[in-house]
Design an enzyme around this catalytic site. Structure first.
Site, PDB file in Angstrom:
ATOM      1  N   ASP A 155      48.063  57.855  42.900  1.00  0.00           N
ATOM      2  CA  ASP A 155      47.216  58.976  42.633  1.00  0.00           C
ATOM      3  C   ASP A 155      47.652  60.290  43.178  1.00  0.00           C
ATOM      4  O   ASP A 155      47.762  60.371  44.547  1.00  0.00           O
ATOM      5  CB  ASP A 155      45.761  58.476  43.398  1.00  0.00           C
ATOM      6  N   ASP A 156      48.072  61.379  42.610  1.00  0.00           N
ATOM      7  CA  ASP A 156      48.429  62.715  42.960  1.00  0.00           C
ATOM      8  C   ASP A 156      49.850  62.624  43.420  1.00  0.00           C
ATOM      9  O   ASP A 156      50.140  63.433  44.525  1.00  0.00           O
ATOM     10  CB  ASP A 156      47.362  63.249  44.068  1.00  0.00           C
ATOM     11  N   ARG A 213      43.772  59.614  33.493  1.00  0.00           N
ATOM     12  CA  ARG A 213      43.529  58.332  33.336  1.00  0.00           C
ATOM     13  C   ARG A 213      43.160  57.853  31.933  1.00  0.00           C
ATOM     14  O   ARG A 213      43.465  56.895  31.373  1.00  0.00           O
ATOM     15  CB  ARG A 213      42.942  57.908  34.399  1.00  0.00           C
ATOM     16  N   LYS A 237      41.229  52.382  41.654  1.00  0.00           N
ATOM     17  CA  LYS A 237      40.751  53.434  41.242  1.00  0.00           C
ATOM     18  C   LYS A 237      40.816  53.455  39.573  1.00  0.00           C
ATOM     19  O   LYS A 237      41.782  53.708  38.793  1.00  0.00           O
ATOM     20  CB  LYS A 237      41.106  54.929  41.544  1.00  0.00           C
ATOM     21  N   HIS A 241      37.778  55.586  37.629  1.00  0.00           N
ATOM     22  CA  HIS A 241      37.657  56.997  37.294  1.00  0.00           C
ATOM     23  C   HIS A 241      37.519  57.365  35.952  1.00  0.00           C
ATOM     24  O   HIS A 241      37.554  58.361  35.467  1.00  0.00           O
ATOM     25  CB  HIS A 241      38.504  57.779  38.028  1.00  0.00           C
ATOM     26  N   HIS A 263      46.111  60.341  47.396  1.00  0.00           N
ATOM     27  CA  HIS A 263      45.103  61.191  47.094  1.00  0.00           C
ATOM     28  C   HIS A 263      44.564  61.765  48.465  1.00  0.00           C
ATOM     29  O   HIS A 263      44.416  61.121  49.441  1.00  0.00           O
ATOM     30  CB  HIS A 263      44.124  60.722  46.507  1.00  0.00           C
ATOM     31  N   ASP A 292      49.553  60.010  38.075  1.00  0.00           N
ATOM     32  CA  ASP A 292      48.562  60.690  37.187  1.00  0.00           C
ATOM     33  C   ASP A 292      48.690  62.268  36.851  1.00  0.00           C
ATOM     34  O   ASP A 292      48.509  62.637  35.721  1.00  0.00           O
ATOM     35  CB  ASP A 292      47.083  60.267  37.387  1.00  0.00           C
ATOM     36  N   ASN A 293      48.841  63.048  37.759  1.00  0.00           N
ATOM     37  CA  ASN A 293      49.322  64.610  37.795  1.00  0.00           C
ATOM     38  C   ASN A 293      49.675  65.085  38.910  1.00  0.00           C
ATOM     39  O   ASN A 293      50.279  64.121  39.623  1.00  0.00           O
ATOM     40  CB  ASN A 293      47.544  65.168  37.523  1.00  0.00           C
ATOM     41  N   ARG A 337      48.271  70.281  41.211  1.00  0.00           N
ATOM     42  CA  ARG A 337      47.287  69.560  40.472  1.00  0.00           C
ATOM     43  C   ARG A 337      46.320  70.635  39.766  1.00  0.00           C
ATOM     44  O   ARG A 337      46.141  71.514  40.419  1.00  0.00           O
ATOM     45  CB  ARG A 337      46.414  68.605  41.275  1.00  0.00           C
TER      46      ARG A 337
END
Length: 500
Positions: free
Chosen positions: A21-22, A64, A113, A115, A179, A271-272, A280
């Site tokens: 995540d991130d 996602r 997660k 989301h 994250h 994801d990003n 981000r």
């Protein structure tokens, strides 16, 4: 993802997708020698390492949704974040990856997660997410994650022991690290680097052996201000990246212990972009470039090799469907033309190097207040960005705003002090409508070539490609900002005469 005899319909294939995540490139795999990530390094030795992987959107829920549908956010409807007041959801008619696998009698699981929503569009047979658990426990507590993976795999072994045929499975392990968490749980640190470390009030994660880093050790990315504050921020990020790595090691060990390692397709990605300025929520390379490792037991000839093919998170759904030999259905979201996946299966790239050189991205919102639609295409050495509402200031999300790095950047700018950054806040907030960069000669993307007549042909060629992709993916923003979409008229983009 496990795959049986390739001669037959895969009756017992498996797939595991650990996702960060991130996260960015702060690992030994991508030549960061500071962060200790031995488990990702070991996975890379059994994988093809993609050097040019991109997210199609630099925001959590939208990204996602693209991973789990193969459709860009403007096509699947997840325009922004899913939770709380943002409340974005994919369209009810979308045929997601877990839905298609479920219909093909493939067992699906998600840990961590999620989301995305709504639930009927993204159904999982086995689910431990923020919808029914604490996201800190199912997304950061690597011991808890390990035990949930064991529970999921135990179900497979029990089905086999019962004499029946265990179904194939797909398991999505969506880590919440690295994250930021300082916005919601500041007591645990900016990146939750104290969560579970055994200090007073922090709890303890039995399988976590915290790794700590000093500000002088870190490698500051070119797009992050190089100041003592940002260096301390990155050091905290490194600690949670080490926890992510240890968690991935635990997941893969569970796979080995259950006897599935040599039958399972494993894909690692994020994801990003990372949660720093220019990262981000941006469609610059710093916002969409992603790590990606794909490990297939059937494609050992390229293990440990790097691929420079341009690939996208939009490719993950086609890849997994290909692995399981599940066809993509014919259906429509617009009641006009059938939905087409614009991504491709990555399995051919595990055998030989393809000549793929194009990736598209699309962003509309992050938080509900962060409306700043952008579209981009990266082909070869050039990246073109279209900032549709370029006269607006670029918006800042809550997590980034309260971060030490951004607060330091704000305070230094306000006080007229050197920022240690490669651009000014004004340049960050206010952008040109078209931004064209030569990413080979200008990897930091600071020189906009869109107004240079020498690059007029490049600009027009990329604009045509981007527009073609927008029409193919039914982008509601395809006519903006100087026209309005009227689908029943010809031409469909009706001019507004607004001098844009």
């Amino acid at each position: 993802m496990r795959r049986p005899n390739p001669e037959a319909r895969r009756s017992d294939p498996q797939s595991v997708q650990p996702a960060a995540d991130d996260a960015g490139f702060e690992t030994e795999v991508y030549n960061n020698s500071v962060v200790r990530t031995p488990h990702l390094k070991a996975l890379s030795e059994r994988s093809v390492i993609f050097k040019n992987a991109f997210s199609s959107v630099s925001s959590c829920s939208p990204s996602r949704s693209t991973i789990l549908t193969g459709l860009p956010q403007h096509q699947n409807g997840m325009y922004g974040l899913h939770q709380g007041v943002h409340h974005f959801n994919s369209f009810d008619e979308v045929r997601s990856l877990p839905l298609l696998l479920k219909q093909a009698n493939i067992r699906t699981g998600i840990i961590g997660k999620k989301h995305v929503g709504p639930e009927p569009v993204y159904p999982f047979d086995f689910a431990y997410t923020e919808e029914n658990s604490s996201v800190l426990q199912v997304g950061r507590n690597i011991t808890r994650i390990k035990l949930l993976v064991r529970k999921f795999l135990k179900g497979q072994k029990e089905a086999e022991a019962a004499g029946g045929e265990a179904p194939p499975f797909f398991l999505y392990v969506a880590f919440h690290d690295p994250h930021r968490c300082g916005h919601s749980q500041p007591q645990y640190g900016s990146f939750c680097e104290k969560f579970g470390n055994g200090e007073s009030g922090m709890g303890r994660i039995p399988d976590w052996k915290p790794q700590y880093y000093t500000p002088d050790q870190v490698k500051v990315p070119y797009f992050v201000p190089d100041t003592p504050t940002s260096r301390a921020d990155i050091a905290a990020q490194y600690t949670t990246l080490s926890r992510l790595d240890q968690g991935i090691g635990l997941v893969l060990q569970e796979l080995r212990d259950a006897g599935f390692e040599n039958e399972t397709l494993v894909i690692y990605s994020s994801d990003n972009g990372i949660p720093f300025p220019n990262g981000r929520t941006n469609l610059y390379g710093s916002g969409v470039s992603e790590p990606m490792l794909v490990s297939s037991p059937e494609h050992r000839q390229r293990w440990g090799q790097s691929s420079h093919a341009y690939v996208s998170l939009l490719d993950l759904t086609p890849t997994i469907l290909d692995w399981f030999s599940v066809p993509y259905p014919s259906y429509s979201l617009s009641r006009r033309s059938p939905v087409q996946l614009t991504g491709r299966s990555l399995l051919p790239a595990l055998s030989s190097e393809p000549s793929w050189d194009t990736a598209f991205s699309s962003q509309s919102l992050h938080e509900v207040t962060m409306y700043y639609p952008m579209r981009s295409v990266h082909q070869g050495r050039y990246r073109l960005l279209h900032n549709l509402h370029y006269r607006m200031p670029f918006p800042i999300d809550q997590d980034l705003y309260v971060s030490p790095t951004f607060q330091d950047l704000l305070n230094r700018t306000h006080a007229g002090q050197p920022t240690g950054w490669f651009k000014t806040l004004k340049e960050y907030y206010y952008r040109e409508r078209w931004e064209l960069f030569d990413t080979h000669s200008d990897p930091s993307e600071v020189k906009n070539l869109a107004g240079d007549p020498a690059y007029g042909g490049v600009l027009e060629g990329l604009r045509e490609q981007l527009l073609k992709w927008q029409w193919l993916t039914e982008d509601p923003w395809v006519c903006e900002p100087d026209a309005v979409l009227e689908a029943k008229l010809e031409p469909q983009c009706r001019p507004l005469y607004n001098d844009l």
